[in-house]
Design an enzyme around this catalytic site. Structure first.
Site, PDB file in Angstrom:
ATOM      1  N   ARG A   1       0.815  -1.215   0.000  1.00  0.00           N
ATOM      2  CA  ARG A   1       0.000   0.000   0.000  1.00  0.00           C
ATOM      3  C   ARG A   1       0.848   1.264   0.000  1.00  0.00           C
ATOM      4  O   ARG A   1       0.396   2.334   0.353  1.00  0.00           O
ATOM      5  CB  ARG A   1      -0.953  -0.001   1.196  1.00  0.00           C
ATOM      6  CG  ARG A   1      -1.877  -1.195   1.114  1.00  0.00           C
ATOM      7  CD  ARG A   1      -2.999  -1.184   2.110  1.00  0.00           C
ATOM      8  NE  ARG A   1      -3.700  -2.451   2.071  1.00  0.00           N
ATOM      9  CZ  ARG A   1      -4.612  -2.784   1.169  1.00  0.00           C
ATOM     10  NH1 ARG A   1      -4.961  -1.931   0.243  1.00  0.00           N
ATOM     11  NH2 ARG A   1      -5.185  -3.963   1.187  1.00  0.00           N
TER      12      ARG A   1
ATOM     13  N   HIS B   1       3.480 -10.195  -6.163  1.00  0.00           N
ATOM     14  CA  HIS B   1       2.312  -9.357  -6.458  1.00  0.00           C
ATOM     15  C   HIS B   1       2.740  -7.900  -6.359  1.00  0.00           C
ATOM     16  O   HIS B   1       3.349  -7.498  -5.375  1.00  0.00           O
ATOM     17  CB  HIS B   1       1.186  -9.656  -5.468  1.00  0.00           C
ATOM     18  CG  HIS B   1      -0.175  -9.288  -5.992  1.00  0.00           C
ATOM     19  ND1 HIS B   1      -0.482  -8.027  -6.456  1.00  0.00           N
ATOM     20  CD2 HIS B   1      -1.295 -10.026  -6.157  1.00  0.00           C
ATOM     21  CE1 HIS B   1      -1.736  -8.009  -6.861  1.00  0.00           C
ATOM     22  NE2 HIS B   1      -2.264  -9.217  -6.703  1.00  0.00           N
TER      23      HIS B   1
ATOM     24  N   TYR C   1      -0.836  -2.382  -4.831  1.00  0.00           N
ATOM     25  CA  TYR C   1      -2.204  -2.083  -5.290  1.00  0.00           C
ATOM     26  C   TYR C   1      -2.376  -0.661  -5.813  1.00  0.00           C
ATOM     27  O   TYR C   1      -3.306  -0.392  -6.565  1.00  0.00           O
ATOM     28  CB  TYR C   1      -3.194  -2.303  -4.142  1.00  0.00           C
ATOM     29  CG  TYR C   1      -3.262  -3.722  -3.652  1.00  0.00           C
ATOM     30  CD1 TYR C   1      -3.506  -4.770  -4.547  1.00  0.00           C
ATOM     31  CD2 TYR C   1      -3.091  -4.036  -2.316  1.00  0.00           C
ATOM     32  CE1 TYR C   1      -3.576  -6.077  -4.112  1.00  0.00           C
ATOM     33  CE2 TYR C   1      -3.153  -5.345  -1.865  1.00  0.00           C
ATOM     34  CZ  TYR C   1      -3.394  -6.367  -2.767  1.00  0.00           C
ATOM     35  OH  TYR C   1      -3.464  -7.655  -2.338  1.00  0.00           O
TER      36      TYR C   1
ATOM     37  N   HIS D   1      -2.452  -5.646 -11.261  1.00  0.00           N
ATOM     38  CA  HIS D   1      -3.814  -5.324 -11.668  1.00  0.00           C
ATOM     39  C   HIS D   1      -3.718  -4.347 -12.837  1.00  0.00           C
ATOM     40  O   HIS D   1      -3.030  -3.320 -12.717  1.00  0.00           O
ATOM     41  CB  HIS D   1      -4.586  -4.706 -10.511  1.00  0.00           C
ATOM     42  CG  HIS D   1      -4.788  -5.649  -9.364  1.00  0.00           C
ATOM     43  ND1 HIS D   1      -5.290  -5.264  -8.142  1.00  0.00           N
ATOM     44  CD2 HIS D   1      -4.546  -6.981  -9.258  1.00  0.00           C
ATOM     45  CE1 HIS D   1      -5.351  -6.321  -7.344  1.00  0.00           C
ATOM     46  NE2 HIS D   1      -4.903  -7.360  -7.990  1.00  0.00           N
TER      47      HIS D   1
ATOM     48  N   GLU E   1      -3.463  -9.466 -14.359  1.00  0.00           N
ATOM     49  CA  GLU E   1      -4.444 -10.262 -13.624  1.00  0.00           C
ATOM     50  C   GLU E   1      -5.851 -10.027 -14.181  1.00  0.00           C
ATOM     51  O   GLU E   1      -6.223  -8.899 -14.511  1.00  0.00           O
ATOM     52  CB  GLU E   1      -4.399  -9.894 -12.132  1.00  0.00           C
ATOM     53  CG  GLU E   1      -5.346 -10.754 -11.300  1.00  0.00           C
ATOM     54  CD  GLU E   1      -5.078 -10.665  -9.801  1.00  0.00           C
ATOM     55  OE1 GLU E   1      -4.028 -10.127  -9.406  1.00  0.00           O
ATOM     56  OE2 GLU E   1      -5.934 -11.149  -9.044  1.00  0.00           O
TER      57      GLU E   1
ATOM     58  N   ASP F   1      -7.484 -15.225 -11.927  1.00  0.00           N
ATOM     59  CA  ASP F   1      -8.015 -15.212 -10.563  1.00  0.00           C
ATOM     60  C   ASP F   1      -9.451 -15.733 -10.596  1.00  0.00           C
ATOM     61  O   ASP F   1     -10.325 -15.120 -11.215  1.00  0.00           O
ATOM     62  CB  ASP F   1      -7.958 -13.780 -10.000  1.00  0.00           C
ATOM     63  CG  ASP F   1      -8.364 -13.725  -8.530  1.00  0.00           C
ATOM     64  OD1 ASP F   1      -9.442 -14.250  -8.192  1.00  0.00           O
ATOM     65  OD2 ASP F   1      -7.615 -13.141  -7.730  1.00  0.00           O
TER      66      ASP F   1
ATOM     67  N   HIS G   1     -12.193 -13.294  -9.296  1.00  0.00           N
ATOM     68  CA  HIS G   1     -12.422 -12.160 -10.194  1.00  0.00           C
ATOM     69  C   HIS G   1     -13.164 -12.582 -11.462  1.00  0.00           C
ATOM     70  O   HIS G   1     -14.093 -11.898 -11.897  1.00  0.00           O
ATOM     71  CB  HIS G   1     -11.084 -11.508 -10.573  1.00  0.00           C
ATOM     72  CG  HIS G   1     -10.338 -10.951  -9.398  1.00  0.00           C
ATOM     73  ND1 HIS G   1      -9.051 -10.501  -9.488  1.00  0.00           N
ATOM     74  CD2 HIS G   1     -10.704 -10.790  -8.107  1.00  0.00           C
ATOM     75  CE1 HIS G   1      -8.650 -10.066  -8.296  1.00  0.00           C
ATOM     76  NE2 HIS G   1      -9.631 -10.240  -7.439  1.00  0.00           N
TER      77      HIS G   1
ATOM     78  N   HIS H   1      -4.707 -17.383  -9.277  1.00  0.00           N
ATOM     79  CA  HIS H   1      -5.053 -17.065  -7.894  1.00  0.00           C
ATOM     80  C   HIS H   1      -6.312 -17.863  -7.609  1.00  0.00           C
ATOM     81  O   HIS H   1      -7.295 -17.750  -8.360  1.00  0.00           O
ATOM     82  CB  HIS H   1      -5.345 -15.569  -7.717  1.00  0.00           C
ATOM     83  CG  HIS H   1      -4.127 -14.705  -7.791  1.00  0.00           C
ATOM     84  ND1 HIS H   1      -4.187 -13.341  -7.889  1.00  0.00           N
ATOM     85  CD2 HIS H   1      -2.819 -15.045  -7.764  1.00  0.00           C
ATOM     86  CE1 HIS H   1      -2.949 -12.861  -7.923  1.00  0.00           C
ATOM     87  NE2 HIS H   1      -2.107 -13.865  -7.865  1.00  0.00           N
TER      88      HIS H   1
ATOM     89  N   ASP I   1     -15.329  -7.557  -6.008  1.00  0.00           N
ATOM     90  CA  ASP I   1     -14.094  -8.288  -5.738  1.00  0.00           C
ATOM     91  C   ASP I   1     -13.932  -8.530  -4.243  1.00  0.00           C
ATOM     92  O   ASP I   1     -13.318  -7.741  -3.547  1.00  0.00           O
ATOM     93  CB  ASP I   1     -12.930  -7.454  -6.309  1.00  0.00           C
ATOM     94  CG  ASP I   1     -11.573  -8.061  -6.003  1.00  0.00           C
ATOM     95  OD1 ASP I   1     -11.528  -9.175  -5.438  1.00  0.00           O
ATOM     96  OD2 ASP I   1     -10.562  -7.417  -6.322  1.00  0.00           O
TER      97      ASP I   1
ATOM     98  N   HIS J   1     -12.832 -11.740  -1.812  1.00  0.00           N
ATOM     99  CA  HIS J   1     -12.379 -13.130  -1.723  1.00  0.00           C
ATOM    100  C   HIS J   1     -13.031 -13.859  -0.548  1.00  0.00           C
ATOM    101  O   HIS J   1     -13.310 -13.259   0.482  1.00  0.00           O
ATOM    102  CB  HIS J   1     -10.863 -13.173  -1.543  1.00  0.00           C
ATOM    103  CG  HIS J   1     -10.100 -12.576  -2.686  1.00  0.00           C
ATOM    104  ND1 HIS J   1      -8.752 -12.379  -2.661  1.00  0.00           N
ATOM    105  CD2 HIS J   1     -10.509 -12.142  -3.898  1.00  0.00           C
ATOM    106  CE1 HIS J   1      -8.347 -11.847  -3.805  1.00  0.00           C
ATOM    107  NE2 HIS J   1      -9.401 -11.677  -4.568  1.00  0.00           N
TER     108      HIS J   1
ATOM    109  N   GLU K   1      -5.305 -16.070  -1.804  1.00  0.00           N
ATOM    110  CA  GLU K   1      -5.139 -14.680  -1.343  1.00  0.00           C
ATOM    111  C   GLU K   1      -6.196 -14.350  -0.301  1.00  0.00           C
ATOM    112  O   GLU K   1      -6.839 -13.312  -0.365  1.00  0.00           O
ATOM    113  CB  GLU K   1      -5.284 -13.715  -2.519  1.00  0.00           C
ATOM    114  CG  GLU K   1      -4.217 -13.819  -3.576  1.00  0.00           C
ATOM    115  CD  GLU K   1      -4.504 -12.867  -4.717  1.00  0.00           C
ATOM    116  OE1 GLU K   1      -5.527 -13.062  -5.410  1.00  0.00           O
ATOM    117  OE2 GLU K   1      -3.728 -11.922  -4.889  1.00  0.00           O
TER     118      GLU K   1
HETATM  119 ZN   LIG Z   1      -5.878 -12.125  -7.207  1.00  0.00          ZN
END
Ligand SMILES: [Zn+2]
Length: 292
Positions: A36, A67, A70, A107, A146, A180, A183, A217, A230, A232, A262
Site C-alpha cells: 500500500r 504481487h 495495489y 492489476h 491479472e 483469478d 475475479h 489465484h 471483488d 475473496h 489470497e
Molecule cells: Zn488475485
C-alpha cells in the site's frame, strides 16, 4: 497443480520460504515491499544474498510469484500518476528480477475519468515499455496481467480487455495472464460445473488464448456470478464452491501450474482458537484431486 498462498515477507523476503513450508505450500506468492505504499528502500546486497540462500535451501518451493503494489494504476488518464505508476511497476519487476522470481502479477488498472479505450491504450503503452526496460534486469521474470472483477472503472474484467493489451504489446515470452477464480467469476464467467467451466475456458481460449495463462489465484467469491464485486472467500465457502475448484485441479492442462490463495491466513474459531486457514484451504483443494 502446485498449490500455495500469499506469504508474509515481514522481516525480510527470505523469511517467506520457511513460512511457506509451514503453511504446507508447494509454491508462494509474496510482496517484496509494502503493498500500500509507493516507495520502498531498494533491496540491499544483503537482502538479496539472504533471499538467494533461502531460495536454495527450499528448491522445491517453486515457482515464486510476486504481487505488485495495489496503488499502481497504469490505466490512469493523469500523466503524472501514470508515470509514477509506471516507475513503481518497473521497480517491482526489477526487484523481482533481483530475486529471480518467476512472475510479477499486477492489476491492469482503472481508467477513472478517462475512457475505457484510453485506459487500455495506457496500459499497453506501460507494458510495452516495461518489458523493454526490464529485459536485462529481469530476463526470466514473466509479467502477468491479472483478470479482474470489473468493479467500477477497473479494466481486465472482460477477457477482451486483456486480449487488447496483449495484442497491442505483441508476442513476448515475458508477458502472460494470471487467472483469478474469484475475479473471473465475479466478472460473469461461470466455472461452477464441468460444462460452464469448459465454456469459460473455451471463451478464454477464443479471446485471449489459453497459452497466455501463466499462473492462478485461487479464491472463492463472497458475491454471486456477475456481481462485479471483488471480495475473496475461503475455498468452498463462497459462491464458487468446491466443485468449481475441482474443475481446475483435475484439468490436466494445469497440472504443472501454480495457484495461490489470497485469503486471510487465519480465522478465529469457536472458543477463540486460531485456525490456520491456509492449511484448511490447501487441504480442501488437495482433496479435490481425483487419482486413479
Ligand atoms: Zn488475485
Amino acid at each position: 497443480m502446485r498449490l500455495g498462498a500469499h506469504i508474509s515477507t515481514a522481516g525480510g523476503a527470505f523469511k517467506a520460504f520457511q513460512r511457506a513450508r509451514e503453511e504446507t505450500c508447494d509454491t508462494l506468492l509474496i510482496f517484496t515491499k509494502s503493498n500500500r505504499q509507493w516507495a520502498a528502500k531498494p533491496l540491499s546486497d544483503e537482502d538479496i544474498a539472504n533471499y538467494r540462500r533461502a531460495a536454495a535451501e527450499y528448491p522445491d518451493l517453486r515457482p515464486v510469484a510476486v504481487h505488485a503494489a495495489y496503488l499502481i494504476n497504469v490505466a490512469s488518464p493523469d500523466p503524472e500518476l501514470w508515470e509514477k505508476s509506471f516507475l513503481a511497476l518497473k521497480d517491482e519487476v526489477e526487484r523481482a528480477g533481483a530475486l529471480e522470481a518467476d512472475f510479477v502479477t499486477f492489476h491492469p488498472g482503472s481508467y477513472m475519468t478517462g475512457g475505457e479505450q484510453a485506459g487500455l491504450e495506457a496500459i499497453a503503452r506501460a507494458v510495452g515499455r516495461l518489458l523493454e526496460e526490464t529485459a536485462a534486469s529481469a530476463p526470466h521474470t514473466v509479467v502477468c496481467l491479472e483478470t479482474m472483477a470489473g468493479q467500477g472503472t477497473n479494466l481486465g474484467g472482460m477477457f477482451e480487455h486483456l486480449a487488447y493489451i496483449l495484442n497491442q504489446v505483441g508476442p513476448n515470452d515475458r508477458l502472460g495472464v494470471c487467472f483469478d477464480t474469484c475475479h473471473v467469476f465475479a466478472a460473469g464467467y461461470d466455472i461452477r460445473t464441468p460444462e460452464t467451466y469448459a465454456a469459460t475456458m473455451a471463451e478464454f481460449d477464443r479471446v485471449i488464448g489459453l497459452d497466455k495463462i501463466r499462473c492462478f489465484h485461487f479464491n472463492d467469491s463472497k458475491h454471486e456470478l456477475g456481481s462485479m464485486k471483488d471480495r475473496h472467500e475461503h475455498i468452498g465457502r463462497g459462491q464458487i464452491g468446491l466443485a468449481g475448484f475441482a474443475n481446475f485441479i483435475n484439468d490436466p492442462r494445469w497440472a504443472d501450474f501454480a495457484a495461490h490463495l489470497e485469503t486471510e491466513p487465519t480465522m478465529e474459531g469457536e472458543d477463540g482458537v486460531t485456525i490456520n486457514m491456509n492449511h484448511v484451504n490447501l487441504a480442501a483443494l488437495r482433496e479435490l484431486k481425483i487419482t486413479d
